[in-house]
Write a protein that holds these residues in place. Structure first.
Motif, PDB file in Angstrom:
ATOM      1  N   GLY A   1       8.833  42.968  -5.740  1.00 24.89           N
ATOM      2  CA  GLY A   1       9.196  42.094  -4.700  1.00 24.89           C
ATOM      3  C   GLY A   1       8.907  43.023  -3.496  1.00 24.89           C
TER       4      GLY A   1
ATOM      5  N   THR B   1      10.574  40.194  -9.173  1.00 25.90           N
ATOM      6  CA  THR B   1      10.639  40.824  -7.963  1.00 25.90           C
ATOM      7  C   THR B   1      11.631  41.988  -7.903  1.00 25.90           C
ATOM      8  OG1 THR B   1      11.670  39.550  -5.992  1.00 25.90           O
ATOM      9  CG2 THR B   1      13.080  39.246  -7.863  1.00 25.90           C
ATOM     10  N   LEU B   2      12.241  42.370  -8.825  1.00 19.51           N
ATOM     11  CA  LEU B   2      12.942  43.489  -8.775  1.00 19.51           C
ATOM     12  C   LEU B   2      11.870  44.709  -8.799  1.00 19.51           C
ATOM     13  CD1 LEU B   2      15.784  43.184 -11.575  1.00 19.51           C
ATOM     14  CD2 LEU B   2      15.957  43.330  -8.774  1.00 19.51           C
TER      15      LEU B   2
ATOM     16  N   TRP C   1      11.975  35.874  -6.779  1.00 24.15           N
ATOM     17  CA  TRP C   1      12.567  35.570  -7.912  1.00 24.15           C
ATOM     18  C   TRP C   1      12.100  34.013  -8.385  1.00 24.15           C
ATOM     19  CZ3 TRP C   1      16.135  31.581  -8.569  1.00 24.15           C
ATOM     20  CH2 TRP C   1      16.365  30.641  -7.559  1.00 24.15           C
TER      21      TRP C   1
ATOM     22  N   SER D   1      12.600  43.550  -3.278  1.00 22.13           N
ATOM     23  CA  SER D   1      13.482  42.557  -2.776  1.00 22.13           C
ATOM     24  C   SER D   1      13.459  41.143  -3.667  1.00 22.13           C
ATOM     25  CB  SER D   1      13.362  42.271  -1.216  1.00 22.13           C
ATOM     26  OG  SER D   1      12.105  41.526  -1.015  1.00 22.13           O
ATOM     27  N   GLY D   2      14.450  40.142  -3.266  1.00 19.08           N
ATOM     28  CA  GLY D   2      14.596  38.988  -4.042  1.00 19.08           C
ATOM     29  C   GLY D   2      13.464  38.139  -3.403  1.00 19.08           C
TER      30      GLY D   2
ATOM     31  N   VAL E   1      13.667  37.187 -12.768  1.00 20.90           N
ATOM     32  CA  VAL E   1      14.144  38.055 -11.866  1.00 20.90           C
ATOM     33  C   VAL E   1      13.345  39.531 -12.097  1.00 20.90           C
ATOM     34  CG1 VAL E   1      15.839  38.956 -13.345  1.00 20.90           C
ATOM     35  CG2 VAL E   1      16.201  39.177 -10.855  1.00 20.90           C
TER      36      VAL E   1
END
Length: 440
Positions: free
Chosen positions: A99, A95-96, A112, A108-109, A92
């Motif tokens: 992203g 992507t944080l 992920w 955005s996610g 995660v």
């Protein structure tokens, strides 16, 4: 008979042509791939060399400056933090931080578990997979630096829980604001080439907060006066940190070209000058120059030059190296000597203060009059000063507030500090193993 021969010949030609089809398809795919193989190879090499900074570089650098009883604990904590944050980055963290930009505050996610990566990272000629791997090294350095703040007194369980939470709520947002297309970079023009703001300021300020929450060690005065149990490990770790930082500085150009070469030159020169300056300051104070002082000078030079490594001339790198040693040494004296704050291995002084100074000074050294590469579109000295100062203040404030929240949240389930008996004995049951701890 002739018809039969012609049929066989035709089949043979078709079979031969078929052998070439996979190669042809591969060649077509390669032609469609916009990634540059040379830049990609350089970035992958820089990533692997950069890992020397974290493991074993920081582990040895910190362990050598701790007392002998804490050596295994420091190295275990560093390795465990690196392992855990590596997994979180893939799941995660990336992507944080990187992203697809949504509102400028967090990515955005879409990426992920790295399930939706592009052929190349935007504004580069390298695959996004290679980009994600390289950025992971920076994400590992920041929490690994924090280990130096709580040497001798933090519980292993709390360390792991805190490092995990910190990497997600402190590091990832800051990385997005500055490097991931977030609001600091796009709205204010804040510049940070190789982590002076994103890594060193965030880790340094967080280290100061953690030190205040944990309180001083039982033998604080003795610990501060000590140079550690193994200066040999310290200087060996500093050498690896030095080499690893060069790789990260060069890799941050994301291309095997002049920017990468200049970043290497400036980073190396600043570290070398800061090491010599620290030894000279020790001598002027009447102390005998030694490996620990040289090692701390190297780190100070690396931190202060990081924000502007590719944007300045080697002459300015010399100036920054001298400033880095003076600032780090002076800040350590103030924090531990006058304020009596037990930041065990001087993370705030060596990284936070120098990283912040380098970030603000970047606004000045970018000026072509000082050998800099110049300001970006729509930027001048005044606007750049605002961008750099606001960047430092914002990152410092967020790091302090979020660190306090994360530390206290984890402490509700896992106590922060070892018992007094364990601290004096240098034992932490969790990091040494239950079998290594025999209660009276």
């Amino acid at each position: 008979m002739n018809e039969s021969l012609r049929m066989r010949a035709a089949k043979a030609l078709m079979w031969i042509a078929g052998l070439g089809l996979p190669a042809l398809a591969h060649a077509q795919d390669a032609a469609l791939d916009p990634a540059d193989s040379g830049d990609t190879a350089w970035l992958l090499a820089a990533t692997l060399l950069g890992l020397l900074l974290v493991l074993p570089g920081l582990a040895l650098f910190n362990a050598g400056r701790a007392r002998a009883q804490s050596l295994a604990s420091v190295m275990t904590q560093t390795a465990a933090v690196v392992a855990l944050v590596s997994v979180l980055w893939i799941v995660v963290g990336y992507t944080l931080a990187f992203g697809t930009v949504s509102n400028g505050w967090l990515g955005s996610g879409n990426a992920w578990m790295l399930i939706d990566l592009g052929n190349v990272r935007q504004d580069t000629l390298v695959p996004e997979s290679a980009y994600a791997l390289f950025e992971m090294v920076f994400a590992l350095v920041a929490p690994a630096l924090l280990v130096g703040a709580w040497v001798d007194r933090a519980r292993f369980g709390w360390v792991i829980g805190f490092a995990a939470l910190w990497s997600l709520i402190v590091y990832a947002p800051i990385a997005h604001w500055v490097w991931g297309g977030g609001w600091l970079a796009t709205r204010l023009g804040t510049v940070d080439y190789a982590g002076g703001l994103v890594v060193h300021v965030s880790a340094g300020v967080s280290a100061l907060v953690v030190a205040l929450l944990l309180g001083r060690r039982e033998r604080f005065a003795t610990a501060v006066a000590s140079t550690g149990s193994s200066p040999l490990l310290t200087i060996t770790g500093a050498a690896l940190v030095w080499a690893g930082s060069l790789a990260l500085a060069g890799g941050s150009a994301f291309a095997a070209g002049d920017d990468a070469a200049m970043a290497l030159v400036n980073t190396h020169v600043a570290a070398a000058v800061a090491a010599l300056a620290w030894l000279l300051l020790d001598r002027l104070k009447g102390a005998k120059p030694g490996p620990t002082g040289l090692a701390r000078g190297v780190v100070a030079g690396l931190a202060i030059v990081a924000p502007a490594a590719a944007y300045i001339s080697p002459g300015m790198a010399v100036v920054l190296g001298i400033l880095g040693a003076v600032l780090a040494k002076g800040a350590a004296r103030v924090v531990q000597g006058h304020l009596q704050i037990d930041d065990s291995l001087g993370v705030f002084a060596g990284h936070g203060v120098t990283g912040a100074a380098g970030t603000v000074l970047t606004a000045l050294v970018l000026n072509p009059a000082f050998g800099g590469t110049g300001y970006g579109p729509g930027m001048d000295l005044a606007h750049q000063v605002v961008g750099q100062v606001v960047g430092v203040v914002t990152v410092a404030a967020w790091s302090a507030i979020a660190t306090a929240i994360a530390a206290l949240m984890v402490s509700m389930a896992l106590p922060m500090r070892v018992t007094r008996e364990d601290e004096l004995a240098g034992l932490d049951k969790a990091s040494h193993g239950e079998d290594a701890y025999q209660p009276d």
